[in-house]
Structure formats: C-alpha cells, structure tokens
Design an enzyme around this catalytic site. Structure first.
Site, PDB file in Angstrom:
ATOM      1  CG  PHE A 110      -9.962  -9.719  11.514  1.00 32.47           C
ATOM      2  CD1 PHE A 110      -8.722 -10.097  12.008  1.00 32.47           C
ATOM      3  CD2 PHE A 110     -10.171  -9.769  10.136  1.00 32.47           C
ATOM      4  CE1 PHE A 110      -7.719 -10.525  11.159  1.00 32.47           C
ATOM      5  CE2 PHE A 110      -9.175 -10.198   9.277  1.00 32.47           C
ATOM      6  CZ  PHE A 110      -7.936 -10.573   9.793  1.00 32.47           C
ATOM      7  CD  GLN A 111      -7.519  -7.463   7.907  1.00 35.26           C
ATOM      8  OE1 GLN A 111      -8.439  -7.295   7.121  1.00 35.26           O
ATOM      9  NE2 GLN A 111      -6.333  -7.936   7.551  1.00 35.26           N
ATOM     10  CD  GLU A 137      -1.704  -2.405   1.638  1.00 34.43           C
ATOM     11  OE1 GLU A 137      -0.494  -2.610   1.953  1.00 34.43           O
ATOM     12  OE2 GLU A 137      -2.582  -3.277   1.753  1.00 34.43           O
TER      13      GLU A 137
END
Ligand SMILES: Cc1ncc(C[n+]2csc(CCOP(=O)(O)OP(=O)(O)O)c2C)c(N)n1
Length: 616
Positions: free
Chosen positions: A138-139, A76
C-alpha cells in the site's frame, strides 16, 4: 573538502556536520529521532512537508524539536517549490518532506524543477517497510527509480544506522559543486528501529570531488582572448548567483569594459542600471543582448549552459564567436556549443582568477579595444529599447508589473510563474541585487510562483516578497494561500489576470492562425468571454483570497494601479492577493520564434530590427 572550504561553499549551513558543536557519540534513539537530530545538525531550520503513514515516525520527534519549524503545506508540490524558493532566496539548502507513494510522486514536479535550475534541496520521503519494498505494498512507489534522472543523487535507506550519515551526505551533495536536489527515501521500519546516534559523521562518498579551482593555463588563455577580441560578451548564467560571485563579476566587467548579458536565471547577478548591462538574451531578450551574442567574436560564458531558449537555432548561433566556457559541471562544457577554452571551476574562483590574469595582460600593455563594438551596441539599445503598447480603456500587464517593480523597489524579492507575465517580470522589473528574481527557468513549471514566494518569505522574513503570477499558474497552487495565512507568511500576489493562458494564446495568434483552442480560461461552452455587462469571474480571485483569510484587492484601470500596489505594500500582517484585470491580447516582445536563428529576432510584431545589413 576542508571545514573552511565547506563553510565557504555555496549553500553551506551553519553548524554543518557538527563542526562547531561537541561531538555526540552513540546516543540510543530511534531512526526517526536520528533523522530529526541529523537535520538539526546539518543546519536545517525549516521543513515544508505533509505527513502520511510511511513518514509518520518522523513526525513524532519533530514535535519535540526546538530548532526545526515544520510548515504544513496543502499539497506536496507546494512543499517542494517552497523549499526551492527558500533555497534560492537564502543560498541555503531547502528541505521538504512527504510520505510514500502519492506523497512522494507529488514531489516529482518540484524536484524536476529544482534539478533543471540547479537548486540545492533535500527531499525526504517515507517508504514502506524494508521487507515490503517491491511487493506493491500500500502506497509503495519506487521514488528513487522515478527521480533517478531528476535528482543530483538519491538514496534509499533501509537501516536505522545509515540515516544520520545519509542526511549529512545529502546536504553536502545538494550544496556543493553544481547544486541540485537530493532525495532521501527512508523505510518506515528503519525509522522505528533503534540505533546509536553519532555526530559528526564520516561521509562515504567515493568519487564525489567537485572541482572548484580552475586550471591556471586555461585562465591565462581566456584572459589573452579577452584582450585580443574586438566584440566580446560576458554571457552570465545562474551559476554566477549560485557561486555568490556577483561582486567578482562586477569587478571583471568593469576591468575589461566588456558588455554583460544576464540570462533568465541570472537576473540580478549584475545590476540592471549598470552601463555595461545589455539585459537578458534569449527568445524574449532585448534586441541588444540577443544581437550582441549573435555578432560577438568572443563569448565568455560564466555559469551558463547555452540553453536552446538562449541560442535559438544552435547551428546558426553566434557564428563568428570563439567560446570561453566556465562551469563547475564539466558535463555542461561543450554539451551544446563547443568551447575553445573550457574552464572547470567554481564561478567565484574562475572570475577572480580571470580578473588577475586580465590585469596582468593590461600591465603588459595589452588592453581590449571595444570602442567600435560599443558604438554598435549603444545604437541597438537606443534604437530598440524594451517597450509595450497600451490599449485605450484597458490595463496593460507590462505597466502593472513595471509599477510593482518601481514601488516595491530593488530590495524586494520577486517570484514569477510561467508564461507572458514571467517574461514581463524578467523584462520590466529592474533587478539590482542577487537572489531577487526567482523563477522556474529550465522546467517552466506553472504553479511555481506562489509556493516559491512562500518559501522565500520564510527564509527572508524581513523582505517584501511579491509573487507575479498568471491567472492560469495561480490556479495550479493557490491552495498554499491557506498555508501562508495559518503560518503568518505575508506574501503579496499579483495575479496578472488576462483570462487566458496568455503565452499559449500568443503562439496561437502568431503560429496557429488565431485559432484559440482551449486557452480561454474564463469562457467555455455556452459562456462567452466578456459577453455580459459584468465579466464572468471563474473563480473570483478577490473572493477566493478572502475565503482563505487573505486580503483581496482588484484593479482594472491604469489610474488605480499605483494606489492598489501601495495599499498592498501597506499590509504586512496578512497575505494580499491583487486581481489585476488586464488586456488579453498583449504580447511579449521582442521574440525569436522557437527553432529559428537569433538573426530573425522581431523587436515587435512584424518589425525586424535594422542592423545595417540591409535585412530590415
Ligand atoms: C505545469 C505546466 N503545464 C503547462 C505548461 C504550458 N504553458 C506554458 S505558459 C502557459 C500559460 C500560462 O498562463 P498564465 O498563467 O495565465 O500566464 P500568462 O501567459 O497569461 O501570463 C502554459 C499553459 C507549463 N509551462 N507548465
């Protein structure tokens, strides 16, 4: 802002906010589809991105878009710098996209980088479902919180009906006023839910009204000071490029006859070949540029921010100078150095108005007399030109960079990493055109050059793009070579391979008694640099390039430099990486050591210039 003004605004996209299209009223679609439509309507044509769970809904309608090209990067960070390079090369808004959590946090460095250099990008991140925000799902990462200080603005969107308007606002904020990065974090369930898409949208940005028109009284005052001064300097920063005001700048410079200096972020804003140009100021600026500012009686700062790398020790910077400071961001004015004449406005308008006001002064018989000033400036630049030493039997990095600049020419785009090679790229390539030198000035982000070159090449496919990179920097983001190969983005990379973190090593040489702690890249415990007959190459950049499907070349002798560059120039169907094996002890000169007065500039090691003040 009127449609005309918007169309003229820096970074405006074609079809911005649907002005040239039929309006779309209430078409049912998912939030994700609305996101893609809004990006198309905002004029985006390329997204650099990387998918993952939370952003996945956006990736599905992307497949159906005929207008958006998505380029799948390998990290990214590469997406963020590519968006920045695209924006810097084209003047349009760059777009990058990532998933929640680690995808979003991998964008933090390029967002900070774009913020420091005022580059208009829109970063889109997926977020966990709205109902899960704040539960350590999560995340989940609070990317709006994390990027609060490093974005011009950011948005968390949790309702599908807000997506299109937010994208329009993000583009508008990124591109207008002082440009900068805007982050739009969108909850996954908002992308999955259904909404009614409308375009154009009514933007809702109370209080956001960047001032572009300067105050006439301040302009008149500045013009009066320009003609009355004896030692003026036009101190030109990146804001002049952002405002696309280079033609206006040239007209003003020629009208006044005042010398021009261009900062690291403004290289190319004024032709290097121009007689009035003294080069780059700052820590590694030319003696003439640094000293001109230092001994000036009037600094006319245009889109520049008195960065510490330019001023040196602030309290001793340009002690006799009055300051006219023009910037679109009022927060910059008098931030570091108090301005005698503050001017808030867009540089294109400021410089145009200044020229009108200076002409009026001239018409009234008041013309600046800078003859004595020019005889000093000419003496400094003749006596202390940029130069470098060559060591017999080895390749000088400055020579390599100089030859790339000569052979690729002033129409090419050059990006640089951070370190010695960056300074040499700023010093030894002649920039004649705006938008041809892209680098990480404010943040100094190693790893910027290659992905930025990739973004620039996507935005300007007919232009030759050279990334001038260090061997340290190159190892931070070279995975994007895969992206370049797969997506037919034939950039050229010159790895200025000195086997060390050269700029840090230079400081160790000068300030740490030559104790080279952890700056030698190709050596390590039990591995001596240059010990064997064959140098140890970890990694071998030619093999690395070939492994990615690029052409890999190597050059280690001065008489092969031109032929190698020409070979690279002739390859246009694949990325090329050239491993230039250079001398490891070359240093960047001139230099003003950090935190020291600009009066202490050293033209070369141990060589204090003679300014006729008896302090040589
Ligand atoms: C991400 C990041 N980490 C560390 C630094 C500190 N730093 C500045 S220049 C430099 C050395 C760069 O080495 P190289 O890429 O080989 O370039 P050279 O100076 O040798 O031309 C380092 C480590 C930085 N600017 N950015």
């Amino acid at each position: 802002m009127t449609e005309q003004a918007r169309a003229a605004a820096p970074g405006s996209q074609p079809n911005s906010h649907g002005s040239q299209r039929a309006a779309t009223a209430g078409v049912p679609m998912t939030g994700a589809q609305a996101l893609i439509r809004a990006l198309e309507e905002s004029g985006a044509d390329t997204i650099f991105g990387y998918p993952g769970g939370a952003i996945l809904p956006a990736y599905d309608p992307l497949l159906d878009s005929a207008k958006l090209r998505h380029i799948l990067v390998r990290h990214e960070q590469g997406a963020g710098h590519a968006a920045t390079g695209y924006a810097q090369a084209t003047g349009r808004v760059g777009v990058c996209m990532a998933t929640s959590g680690p995808g979003a946090t991998n964008l933090v460095t390029p967002i900070a980088d774009a913020h420091m250099d005022s580059v208009p990008i829109v970063a889109i991140t997926g977020q966990v479902n709205a109902s899960s925000i704040g539960t350590d799902a999560f995340q989940e990462a609070d990317i709006c919180g994390i990027t609060m200080p490093i974005t011009k603005h950011n948005f968390l969107v949790t309702r599908p009906e807000d997506i299109a308007r937010t994208i329009a606002e993000a583009f508008h904020i990124a591109a207008t006023g002082r440009p900068g990065p805007v982050l739009v974090d969108i909850a996954k369930d908002a992308m999955q839910a259904t909404t009614a898409f409308r375009w154009p949208v009514e933007m809702d940005l109370p209080g956001y009204r960047p001032v572009s028109k300067p105050h006439a009284k301040q302009i008149r005052e500045a013009a009066r000071m320009i003609v009355e001064s004896r030692r003026p300097v036009l101190y030109v920063g990146g804001g002049v490029l952002k405002a696309r005001a280079t033609a206006q700048l040239r007209a003003l410079a020629e009208l006044t006859g005042a010398p021009v200096v261009t900062t690291l972020m403004a290289r190319g804003a004024f032709p290097d070949s121009h007689q009035l140009h003294l080069g780059m100021p700052g820590m590694h600026g030319t003696v003439a540029a640094v000293t001109a500012l230092q001994k000036s009686d009037l600094i006319i700062a245009l889109g520049a921010r008195f960065d510490d790398r330019v001023t040196g020790k602030l309290s001793s910077f340009a002690p006799d100078a009055k300051v006219v400071h023009a910037d679109i961001d009022p927060a910059e004015i008098s931030k570091n150095r108090v301005a005698d004449v503050p001017i808030v406005g867009d540089c294109a308008e400021v410089i145009t108005d200044l020229a009108v006001a200076v002409r009026a002064e001239h018409a009234a018989g008041r013309v600046g007399d800078y003859a004595a000033w020019w005889s000093m400036l000419d003496a400094w630049r003749t006596k202390y030109p940029l130069g470098y030493e060559t060591v017999k039997g080895s390749l000088a990095p400055q020579f390599v960079i100089e030859r790339i600049g000569k052979i690729a020419g002033p129409e090419a785009i050059y990006t640089a990493g951070v370190g010695q090679h960056q300074m040499w790229a700023a010093q030894f390539i002649n920039y004649e055109n705006p938008g041809t030198f892209l680098n990480s000035g404010g943040a100094g982000t190693m790893g910027y050059a290659l992905p930025a070159a990739m973004g620039a090449k996507v935005g300007r496919p007919d232009t030759t793009v050279w990334a001038i990179d260090g061997d340290g920097c190159f190892q931070m983001t070279n995975q994007e070579l895969a992206t370049c190969v797969i997506n037919d983005i034939p950039i050229k990379v010159a790895v200025i391979n000195n086997g060390t973190l050269g700029m840090v090593r230079q400081w160790q040489t000068l300030f740490y008694n030559q104790r080279y702690s952890n700056t030698t890249l190709a050596a390590g415990p039990g591995i001596e640099l240059g010990g064997g007959a064959e140098p140890r190459r970890v990694p071998d950049f030619v093999k690395l390039a070939e492994a990615y499907g690029c052409v890999g070349l190597r050059c280690d002798s001065p008489d092969q430099v031109d032929a190698t560059i020409e070979k690279a120039m002739a390859i246009n169907d694949a990325p090329v990486v050239v491993d230039f094996v250079v001398h490891q002890d070359a240093m960047v000169w001139p230099m003003v050591p950090a935190g020291v007065s600009n009066d202490e500039i050293l033209a070369a090691r141990g060589q204090r210039p003679d300014f006729g003040d008896g302090e040589e």
